[in-house]
Design an enzyme around this catalytic site. Sequence first.
Site, short mmCIF file in Angstrom:
data_model
loop_
_atom_site.label_atom_id
_atom_site.label_comp_id
_atom_site.label_asym_id
_atom_site.label_seq_id
_atom_site.Cartn_x
_atom_site.Cartn_y
_atom_site.Cartn_z
N HIS A 269 20.19 78.86 85.65
CA HIS A 269 19.40 79.13 86.86
C HIS A 269 20.27 79.34 88.09
CE1 HIS A 269 15.66 79.71 88.67
NE2 HIS A 269 15.02 78.61 88.31
N ASP B 228 17.57 84.22 88.05
CA ASP B 228 16.31 83.73 88.60
C ASP B 228 15.22 83.75 87.54
OD1 ASP B 228 17.50 83.42 91.09
OD2 ASP B 228 16.97 85.47 91.73
#
Length: 450
Positions: free
Chosen positions: A421, A425
């Site tokens: 992450h 995204d």
Amino acid sequence: MGEHIIKMPDVGEGIAEAELVEWHIEVGQIVREDAVLAAVMTDKATVEIPSPADGKVLWLGAEIGDVVSVGAPLIRLEVEGEGNVAAGAAAPAAAASKPAAAQPADEDDGAPPAAPAQAAEPAPELKTVPKPQPAAKPPITSSGAGAGTVAMAPGAPRGEHEKPIASPAVRHRAREAGVDLRQVRGTGPAGRITHEDLDRFFAGKDQRPAAGGLVADTSVSEIKVVGLRRRIAEQMALSKSRIPHITYVEEVDVTALEELRGKLNAEKRTDRPKLTILPFLMRAMVKAIAEQPRLNSRYDDQAGVIHQHGGVHIGVAAQTPTGLVVPVVKHTEARDLWACAAELSRLAEAAKNGTATREELTGSTITITSLGALGGVVTTPVINHPEVAIVGVNKMMVRPVWDGSAFVPRKMMNLSSSFDHRVIDGWDAAVFVQRIKSLLETPATIFIEG
């Protein structure tokens, strides 16, 4: 009689040290030339060390799990003739029952032995194998005073700290089952534990049933994490501690894909491998990565640099007898469906039999993990650090799917994919998986170029 010292040999590839993963011998045992003495591991390759001469084992220089430097003394043998140890060189007591590395320096029996002179003959040839195997012959013992063994009645109970006698294969089988061999009665010579003894133990014949027929098991086994298992543990800890994972799960209708796969396999040439679903997934990933190249990256989080690769090098997690390894199909973008299948088949076989090279097990830019028929409904794959994405394949099942007018049976499969992450995204992860889903559900589009 003389002494022959065997040092940790150079296992190649510039490696300066190796981990000892198994002894095939013990102090006092008689060994023959070319008999396997030990197994060491470097990276993901296991190497057997054979004996250069006939002799009796006097001393072992390390314990399982120790990392031993190349050139360090590993084994001392008592041999006919002068051996290769210089006259007057100090030597450990032949009756020592534990490695010198574990002996305290202030024990009454003196300081550790001085370093031996340079060996007069070259190191023995090494043999690369998928995992350590037991020696072909059992240890040769004698009833005489110099046999180096203590006579004991078969099946005699052992003390808490007394080491059970068993072959490496029996020890490995016991470790896999979580069994403390001290609890198993041995019926072999000198109380040696055999495979048959283990079978009887598993069947409960060595236990006295309680009044209700059930037995309380109070044993606690200590299993040292060594070799490939330790490397896997270290890699997983690194990945989970440094990568904030996000996992995205989507179901895919693979009915049309399975029909196409079955037709291609039925009509394939004899020189082509059988197609599984993985080559289709690999080609779909190549097309999806072309639209989102950041997914094909390795993130150097210490330097703060994303290395985005042009070549798509797909690692495919494979279970082997010694643990999980990840052979890598290099430049998948340059391989068609059949070439992907052929390379994947070759690498999987090499990984299982232990012949895969270091080059074939490193360098991936994105990974596929699959448990095949045991894939379950959903998994949470751990990213192969320093990559930024991994695609997990779950079990294929026939499910009722509403087509607008009725429920119809369809072959459905979930993809469970994890992403770093910090780099990817959630939206980009979803777009990537949805693109793969679209390609797999309409498999003809996998073959369309441009």
